[in-house]
Scaffold this active site. Structure first.
Site, PDB file in Angstrom:
ATOM      1  N   PHE A  69       0.701  -1.126   0.074  1.00  0.00           N
ATOM      2  CA  PHE A  69       0.203  -0.035   0.059  1.00  0.00           C
ATOM      3  C   PHE A  69       0.774   1.261  -0.034  1.00  0.00           C
ATOM      4  O   PHE A  69       0.186   2.394  -0.351  1.00  0.00           O
ATOM      5  CB  PHE A  69      -1.033   0.043   1.303  1.00  0.00           C
ATOM      6  CG  PHE A  69       0.080   0.575   2.422  1.00  0.00           C
ATOM      7  CD1 PHE A  69      -0.125   1.926   2.824  1.00  0.00           C
ATOM      8  CD2 PHE A  69       0.302  -0.463   3.221  1.00  0.00           C
ATOM      9  CE1 PHE A  69       0.696   2.334   3.913  1.00  0.00           C
ATOM     10  CE2 PHE A  69       1.088  -0.018   4.487  1.00  0.00           C
ATOM     11  CZ  PHE A  69       1.185   1.324   4.769  1.00  0.00           C
ATOM     12  N   LYS A 126      -1.513  -7.523  -9.059  1.00  0.00           N
ATOM     13  CA  LYS A 126      -2.363  -7.744  -8.038  1.00  0.00           C
ATOM     14  C   LYS A 126      -1.964  -6.422  -6.941  1.00  0.00           C
ATOM     15  O   LYS A 126      -0.998  -6.230  -6.237  1.00  0.00           O
ATOM     16  CB  LYS A 126      -2.504  -8.971  -7.002  1.00  0.00           C
ATOM     17  CG  LYS A 126      -3.691  -9.410  -6.251  1.00  0.00           C
ATOM     18  CD  LYS A 126      -3.967  -8.456  -5.396  1.00  0.00           C
ATOM     19  CE  LYS A 126      -3.273  -8.459  -4.098  1.00  0.00           C
ATOM     20  NZ  LYS A 126      -3.403  -7.283  -3.110  1.00  0.00           N
ATOM     21  N   GLU A 133      -4.986  -3.781  -2.099  1.00  0.00           N
ATOM     22  CA  GLU A 133      -6.511  -3.734  -1.670  1.00  0.00           C
ATOM     23  C   GLU A 133      -6.918  -2.455  -0.971  1.00  0.00           C
ATOM     24  O   GLU A 133      -7.853  -1.852  -1.076  1.00  0.00           O
ATOM     25  CB  GLU A 133      -7.182  -4.867  -1.168  1.00  0.00           C
ATOM     26  CG  GLU A 133      -6.960  -5.187   0.344  1.00  0.00           C
ATOM     27  CD  GLU A 133      -5.685  -5.966   0.732  1.00  0.00           C
ATOM     28  OE1 GLU A 133      -4.702  -5.836  -0.124  1.00  0.00           O
ATOM     29  OE2 GLU A 133      -5.441  -6.100   1.769  1.00  0.00           O
ATOM     30  N   SER A 158       5.488  -6.963   3.351  1.00  0.00           N
ATOM     31  CA  SER A 158       5.959  -7.294   4.597  1.00  0.00           C
ATOM     32  C   SER A 158       6.692  -8.606   4.571  1.00  0.00           C
ATOM     33  O   SER A 158       6.755  -9.363   3.573  1.00  0.00           O
ATOM     34  CB  SER A 158       4.781  -7.256   5.759  1.00  0.00           C
ATOM     35  OG  SER A 158       3.956  -8.482   5.435  1.00  0.00           O
ATOM     36  N   CYS A 203       9.567   1.788   3.186  1.00  0.00           N
ATOM     37  CA  CYS A 203      10.231   0.836   3.709  1.00  0.00           C
ATOM     38  C   CYS A 203      11.936   1.086   3.815  1.00  0.00           C
ATOM     39  O   CYS A 203      12.514   0.362   4.501  1.00  0.00           O
ATOM     40  CB  CYS A 203      10.575  -0.359   2.504  1.00  0.00           C
ATOM     41  SG  CYS A 203      11.138   0.086   0.883  1.00  0.00           S
ATOM     42  N   GLU A 235       9.471  -3.868  12.948  1.00  0.00           N
ATOM     43  CA  GLU A 235       9.383  -2.674  12.079  1.00  0.00           C
ATOM     44  C   GLU A 235       7.950  -1.830  12.491  1.00  0.00           C
ATOM     45  O   GLU A 235       6.992  -2.399  12.514  1.00  0.00           O
ATOM     46  CB  GLU A 235       9.163  -3.202  10.546  1.00  0.00           C
ATOM     47  CG  GLU A 235       8.993  -2.024   9.603  1.00  0.00           C
ATOM     48  CD  GLU A 235       8.818  -2.700   8.256  1.00  0.00           C
ATOM     49  OE1 GLU A 235       8.031  -3.669   8.082  1.00  0.00           O
ATOM     50  OE2 GLU A 235       9.406  -2.115   7.345  1.00  0.00           O
TER      51      GLU A 235
HETATM   52  P1  NAD Z   1       1.793  -6.558   3.078  1.00  0.00           P
HETATM   53  O1  NAD Z   1       2.659  -7.587   3.171  1.00  0.00           O
HETATM   54  O2  NAD Z   1       0.744  -6.509   4.078  1.00  0.00           O
HETATM   55  O3  NAD Z   1       0.686  -6.588   1.880  1.00  0.00           O
HETATM   56  C1  NAD Z   1       1.651  -6.615   0.489  1.00  0.00           C
HETATM   57  C2  NAD Z   1       0.569  -7.448  -0.568  1.00  0.00           C
HETATM   58  O4  NAD Z   1       0.375  -8.744  -0.146  1.00  0.00           O
HETATM   59  C3  NAD Z   1      -0.545  -6.896  -0.798  1.00  0.00           C
HETATM   60  O5  NAD Z   1      -1.057  -6.672  -2.101  1.00  0.00           O
HETATM   61  C4  NAD Z   1      -1.632  -7.635   0.113  1.00  0.00           C
HETATM   62  O6  NAD Z   1      -2.932  -7.596  -0.656  1.00  0.00           O
HETATM   63  C5  NAD Z   1      -0.905  -8.752  -0.070  1.00  0.00           C
HETATM   64  N1  NAD Z   1      -1.099  -9.881   1.124  1.00  0.00           N
HETATM   65  C6  NAD Z   1      -1.507  -9.390   2.338  1.00  0.00           C
HETATM   66  N2  NAD Z   1      -1.606 -10.436   3.298  1.00  0.00           N
HETATM   67  C7  NAD Z   1      -1.384 -11.541   2.298  1.00  0.00           C
HETATM   68  C8  NAD Z   1      -1.471 -12.965   2.856  1.00  0.00           C
HETATM   69  N3  NAD Z   1      -1.595 -13.418   4.222  1.00  0.00           N
HETATM   70  N4  NAD Z   1      -1.087 -13.888   1.902  1.00  0.00           N
HETATM   71  C9  NAD Z   1      -0.860 -13.405   0.681  1.00  0.00           C
HETATM   72  N5  NAD Z   1      -1.048 -11.841   0.354  1.00  0.00           N
HETATM   73  C10 NAD Z   1      -1.374 -11.186   1.178  1.00  0.00           C
HETATM   74  O7  NAD Z   1       2.353  -5.199   2.969  1.00  0.00           O
HETATM   75  P2  NAD Z   1       1.769  -3.710   3.202  1.00  0.00           P
HETATM   76  O8  NAD Z   1       1.283  -3.489   4.563  1.00  0.00           O
HETATM   77  O9  NAD Z   1       0.842  -3.305   2.088  1.00  0.00           O
HETATM   78  O10 NAD Z   1       3.140  -2.909   2.808  1.00  0.00           O
HETATM   79  C11 NAD Z   1       4.113  -2.402   3.993  1.00  0.00           C
HETATM   80  C12 NAD Z   1       5.187  -3.343   4.123  1.00  0.00           C
HETATM   81  O11 NAD Z   1       5.838  -3.412   2.861  1.00  0.00           O
HETATM   82  C13 NAD Z   1       6.278  -2.939   4.911  1.00  0.00           C
HETATM   83  O12 NAD Z   1       6.738  -4.146   5.820  1.00  0.00           O
HETATM   84  C14 NAD Z   1       7.501  -2.288   3.979  1.00  0.00           C
HETATM   85  O13 NAD Z   1       8.786  -2.468   4.692  1.00  0.00           O
HETATM   86  C15 NAD Z   1       7.254  -3.190   3.035  1.00  0.00           C
HETATM   87  N6  NAD Z   1       7.882  -2.682   1.888  1.00  0.00           N
HETATM   88  C16 NAD Z   1       9.112  -3.104   1.339  1.00  0.00           C
HETATM   89  C17 NAD Z   1      10.018  -2.391   0.275  1.00  0.00           C
HETATM   90  C18 NAD Z   1      10.974  -3.069  -0.090  1.00  0.00           C
HETATM   91  O14 NAD Z   1      11.680  -2.544  -1.265  1.00  0.00           O
HETATM   92  N7  NAD Z   1      11.821  -3.835   0.570  1.00  0.00           N
HETATM   93  C19 NAD Z   1       8.983  -1.401  -0.276  1.00  0.00           C
HETATM   94  C20 NAD Z   1       7.885  -1.047   0.131  1.00  0.00           C
HETATM   95  C21 NAD Z   1       7.235  -1.694   1.101  1.00  0.00           C
END
Ligand code: NAD
Length: 508
Positions: free
Chosen positions: A160, A184, A187, A237, A292, A392
């Site tokens: 997000f 994808k 959401e 994440s 991130c 984090e």
């Molecule tokens: P998230 O992991 O909750 O969601 C990421 C994606 O995975 C979304 O599209 C979500 O719909 C999907 N998802 C969520 N739960 C899931 C599950 N149980 N099974 C399968 N798919 C699932 O992450 P977020 O909260 O949207 O983003 C923040 C996180 O992203 C932070 O930890 C941040 O550090 C990380 N991030 C990392 C980078 C990088 O380049 N290392 C860049 C941006 C963000």
């Protein structure tokens, strides 16, 4: 028909799926609200796509791959040239949607789009990026050359926090290499990626080359296990990234998983004080800490600990407001759940003995009282082992750790499991050079607080922040989205004797 049509609330618009070049309504019965995190206004409703819709997107991408893979390089590059112009022309319109659904300030929303736009600009150079290699006469009359071919239908799963930049890390590079794609998006803020998809279609991306499905775990798992998907790019994440990496790898896919972080910035006492403190504040509290690469730990070396009052004074000057308000420095967190989590972690830090130098939990934002705001928060005396250090936080919280020497700072960072980004503030070239050499983190800033590389390089987070060998964009992602085929060729001249049968491995 309603007795009084004037009082019927306008239904929220629905976010579409993009399948086979068409923006379509989902047939699902599972929908989520897309909420403005500053005002709680309902902006749209996003569908969780059905299995049949995910399959239709993949089938369309598989069919489109047959012709797109052979579309000339220059034609693919021209689509990217058009796309970069369209994104540039529509920057402020996209930024408004981005701020409304994600919460970051309008200038930062433009930054989010711009950092993605730079990847699209880079994709325009695919002609040279995708070039192979050639060696003449490796044996008598034999030449060897390698070509980089597209791999097929690829999938992207994005978070997000950068709803423009991260989708733009993914689909432009994948499709310019000759692949087709199913995205994808998160959401929580799916409207921005849809605006980018509309521009991609307008730029000439043919039907099926880019598809978008929305949803959560079920849709992600379907992409990770579908036999026709060959590669998965994930950003998000740690716990989801690990799941995606393992599930997709188990199903034979190439996977890159860019995950969570705990980024430390080291401040040496010889640093330019104002520049270092400004950088620390901007990188900790900008985007409400939801980057991130945000700095979440300030490591104050020796006498730099005397600067805490100045740091607090600077943090107090930041304006917390609706991101669309002029002069806002940081907006709200993405959801009520995110706010509750961050507030809980600040409480844990205080209970574990950290000193709350600045507490943003009770902030009130006039006019936006229901927003998910947390103000800049600074905890000092933080130590490894405390929850606030180990987790984090992903909010506007800066933890300060004191150490006596640069060696101790390096040890602290190298003992931390994450490896996304780090920075050092100093005027000593020797100290900076030692840091760059000894630190075990994939992206290092020297007097630069958020060292996200420009797209001619790759995003190279490491250790606990990444799974898979190849990172997003730059040369690495061209390797990720292509496979190398090596051809060894001999063309016979009629005048050359055929010689004898050769039963050895040597080329004769
Ligand atoms: P998230 O992991 O909750 O969601 C990421 C994606 O995975 C979304 O599209 C979500 O719909 C999907 N998802 C969520 N739960 C899931 C599950 N149980 N099974 C399968 N798919 C699932 O992450 P977020 O909260 O949207 O983003 C923040 C996180 O992203 C932070 O930890 C941040 O550090 C990380 N991030 C990392 C980078 C990088 O380049 N290392 C860049 C941006 C963000």
């Amino acid at each position: 028909m309603s007795a009084n049509p004037q009082i019927v609330a306008k239904p929220a618009p629905t976010v579409k799926l993009l399948i086979d070049g068409k923006f379509v309504d989902s047939a699902t019965d599972e929908w989520r609200d897309v909420i403005n995190p500053a005002t709680q206004e309902l902006l749209a409703r996003v569908p969780f796509a059905t299995q049949a819709e995910v399959n239709a997107a993949i089938i369309s991408a598989k069919e489109a791959f047959k012709t797109w893979r052979n579309t000339p390089l220059a034609a693919r590059a021209r689509v990217m040239l058009k796309l970069q112009q369209l994104i540039r022309d529509n920057m402020s319109r996209i930024a408004q949607t981005l701020t409304a659904e994600q919460g970051k300030t309008l200038p930062d929303a433009e930054g989010d789009i711009f950092r993605g736009l730079e990847v699209v600009e880079h994709a325009c150079s695919i002609g040279s990026l995708q070039m192979g290699e050639f060696a003449e006469n490796v044996a008598n009359g034999v030449d060897t050359y390698s070509i980089r071919q597209p791999i097929g239908v690829c999938a992207g799963i994005s978070p997000f926090n950068f709803p423009a930049m991260i989708p733009l890390w993914m689909f432009p590079m994948a499709i310019v290499c000759g692949n087709t794609f199913v995205l994808k998006p998160s959401e929580q803020d799916p409207m921005t990626p849809m605006l980018l998809a509309e521009l991609a279609i307008e730029a000439g991306v043919p039907p099926g080359v880019l598809n978008i499905v929305h949803g959560g775990k079920e849709v992600v798992d379907a992409l990770c296990t579908h036999p026709d998907i060959v590669a998965v790019s994930f950003v998000g994440s740690c716990h989801v990234g690990k799941h995606v990496y393992e599930l997709a790898s188990e199903h034979g896919k190439r996977v890159q998983s860019m995950m969570g972080a705990k980024n430390h910035a080291v401040v040496l006492p010889d640093a330019n004080k104002d520049q270092a403190l400004n950088a620390l504040i901007g990188a900790s509290f900008g985007a409400a800490g939801q980057r991130c690469m945000a700095v979440s730990v300030g490591v104050l070396v020796g006498e730099a600990k005397q600067w805490i009052p100045d740091l607090v004074a600077k943090a107090k000057t930041l304006k917390v407001a609706n991101g669309s308000e002029k002069g806002a420095d940081l907006g709200p967190l993405i959801s009520k759940a995110a706010k509750n989590r961050v507030v809980g972690l600040i409480e844990d830090g205080a209970k574990e003995g950290a000193k709350l130098e600045l507490d943003g939990r009770a902030i009130k934002v006039p006019g936006n009282e229901s927003g998910n705001f947390v103000g800049p928060t600074i905890l000092s005396g933080v130590k490894p082992g405390m929850k606030v250090y180990e987790t984090e936080i992903f909010g506007p919280v800066l933890s300060l750790v004191n150490v006596a020497t640069l060696d101790q700072a390096i040890q602290l960072i190298n003992d931390n499991p994450f490896g996304n980004g780090t920075a050092i503030f100093t005027q000593s070239g020797a100290a900076a050079r030692k840091f760059q050499n000894e630190i075990d983190v994939g992206q290092v800033g020297i007097n630069v607080p958020i060292p996200v590389p420009v797209p001619f390089f790759s995003f190279t987070g490491s250790r606990g922040s990444k799974l898979g060998d190849l990172g997003p964009y730059g040369k690495q992602v061209v390797q990720f989205y292509t496979q190398t085929k090596t051809i060894t060729a001999r063309w016979f001249d009629d005048s050359v004797s055929a010689g004898k049968v050769n039963t050895t491995i040597s080329l004769k």
